[in-house]
Scaffold this motif. Sequence first.
Motif, short mmCIF file in Angstrom:
data_model
loop_
_atom_site.label_atom_id
_atom_site.label_comp_id
_atom_site.label_asym_id
_atom_site.label_seq_id
_atom_site.Cartn_x
_atom_site.Cartn_y
_atom_site.Cartn_z
N LEU A 182 1.15 -1.32 0.59
CA LEU A 182 -0.11 0.15 0.26
C LEU A 182 0.65 1.00 0.00
N ALA A 183 1.90 1.15 1.15
CA ALA A 183 2.26 1.91 0.79
C ALA A 183 3.15 2.57 -0.56
N ALA A 184 4.43 1.85 -1.50
CA ALA A 184 4.66 1.26 -2.37
C ALA A 184 3.62 2.38 -3.59
N ALA A 185 2.52 1.57 -3.35
CA ALA A 185 1.43 2.36 -4.70
C ALA A 185 1.02 3.26 -3.84
N VAL A 207 -0.37 -4.95 -9.05
CA VAL A 207 -2.23 -5.22 -8.12
C VAL A 207 -3.01 -4.18 -8.56
N GLN A 208 -2.10 -3.17 -8.70
CA GLN A 208 -2.89 -1.69 -9.44
C GLN A 208 -3.19 -1.90 -10.53
N VAL A 228 -4.75 -9.75 -0.04
CA VAL A 228 -5.57 -10.84 -0.56
C VAL A 228 -4.59 -11.07 -2.59
N GLU A 229 -4.37 -9.96 -3.83
CA GLU A 229 -3.49 -10.12 -4.36
C GLU A 229 -2.37 -10.25 -4.56
N GLY A 230 -1.35 -8.78 -3.78
CA GLY A 230 -0.22 -9.55 -3.29
C GLY A 230 0.24 -11.07 -2.98
N VAL A 231 -0.40 -11.54 -1.79
CA VAL A 231 0.22 -12.09 -1.62
C VAL A 231 0.22 -13.86 -2.56
#
Length: 555
Positions: A182-185, A207-208, A228-231
Amino acid sequence: MTPAELASVVLAAAHAVFEQRGLDRAALPVSTVVERPRNPEHGDYASTLALQLSKKVGVPPRELAAALADELGRAVGVKSVEIAGPGFLNIRLDAAAAGQLARVIVEAGAEYGRSDRLAGEKINLEFVSANPTGPVHIGGVRWAAVGDALSRLLRATGAEVGTEYYFNDAGSQIDRFARSLLAAAKGEQVPEDGYGGAYIAEIATEVQARRPEVRSLDDAAAQEIFRVEGVALMFDEIRASLRDFGVEFDTYFNEKDLHDRGELDLALARLRQQGHLYESEGATWLRTTDFGDDKDRVLRKSNGEWTYFAADCAYYLDKRERGFERVVIMLGADHHGYIGRMKAMSACFGDDPERNLEILIGQLVNLLRDGAPMRMSKRAGTVITLEDLVEAIGVDASRYALARYSSDSPIDIDIELWTKAKNDNPVYKVQYVAARTAGVARNAAEVGLVRGDADAFRPELLDHEKENTLLKALAQFPAVVATAAELREPHRVARYLEEDIAPSYHRFYDDCRVVPRGDEEITDLHRARLWLNDATRTVVANGLFLLGVSAPERM
């Protein structure tokens, strides 16, 4: 004659001697073994059977050895038997019996070296199990190489094996991973307890792209999507990199499933039934100190949350409920403290921790460049990854390097050494034998030299000292495989190929020409040597296969 066949001949001779002397045949073992003497001057094989039996039947060992030697001396294929020391039997085979091994190996092909030593055992082998929060680091890569080799060895000795990757997709480390994405996004700095490295930004971007709506959500909802998507993306990458490394698992087990299926409650109920649970300060504890642990372990906290150890208990029970008699878990060097609590947990379930649970601990791996350890991955930022190792020295060299050392020893992998095309590079040394034997076979075919039918094979012609030495080395392969499987030590196969097969073959190659020169007539000796050459290729290829390494035909 193989060592196993000779051992049967020795046992048959013992039965004959016991019958002749009226000795109690109940004292005889079901099977026996012969061993290769350290000093070749002591014979081809040695037996200690007379020493083992003498006390049981009240006959002096040398007297019993003399009777066995006399009976063995009449056996087909046995050239001579000598008595040494207090009652050792040193046995020499005639050339025909020794040479027949080449035919046995070639005809067995990929089956040579396999046995039913562990038949009937159902083993669950869990290895790697890296958290899906980053690429597989070099410690996990070591377990990938060793674990896959061990699974091949166990199957080669008759065990039913299920390989398993424990996918830890629940817990605080996954929360940190999601916050990092989230931070990276958002273009923000990674949280202090988060994960760094270029791969985090790559996954956040992916993910985005997959879920563009994540940009408009509040942080809590966005973080859940990134979780969910990242894992899923990270685990897909882990599986792909392991697949490229030649490692596939029979089962990928999700920790989350233990929670969703109520298996933690089931494990708790089973442990309560066994009488090893108690409540204290609002928490539920497992009394592991009853079985040697240094302290009791909390399974459920006073706030109702499950501990990691509770998931360990449920996962172990799940494996046992699936019918696995033996659970083997391979852990990293930082998990040494887990052994006591895991063994105690096994006992709390009513199991025998020495029989039902094995925990193997692997030590650290350093990748060296110019003699100094490499510290940073190009992509992961903080660790050396599987991709870094493969990029540096290739898949074959990586797998061989990681499997050729005892897993309880730290190792340094020197990039310069493992990329050399010279015999001081261990994998090159062994693969060169594979390529040279294939080259000899090609050269033979070009001049019309073929092995011919097995009935026409004349093994008695293989009477040169170097031929005999190579035959004895080849004969040891089944025993090496069985021992490596039973002791969980794949490195024994690598060292055998390097130290026994490679030098023996090269000496044979130098002194015993296989392919005739020029207009030289093709003889039965050339054909017999071609059988021996091809038997060597078979053993090298089979051994490398067990290590997950290729046996090239050209280099």
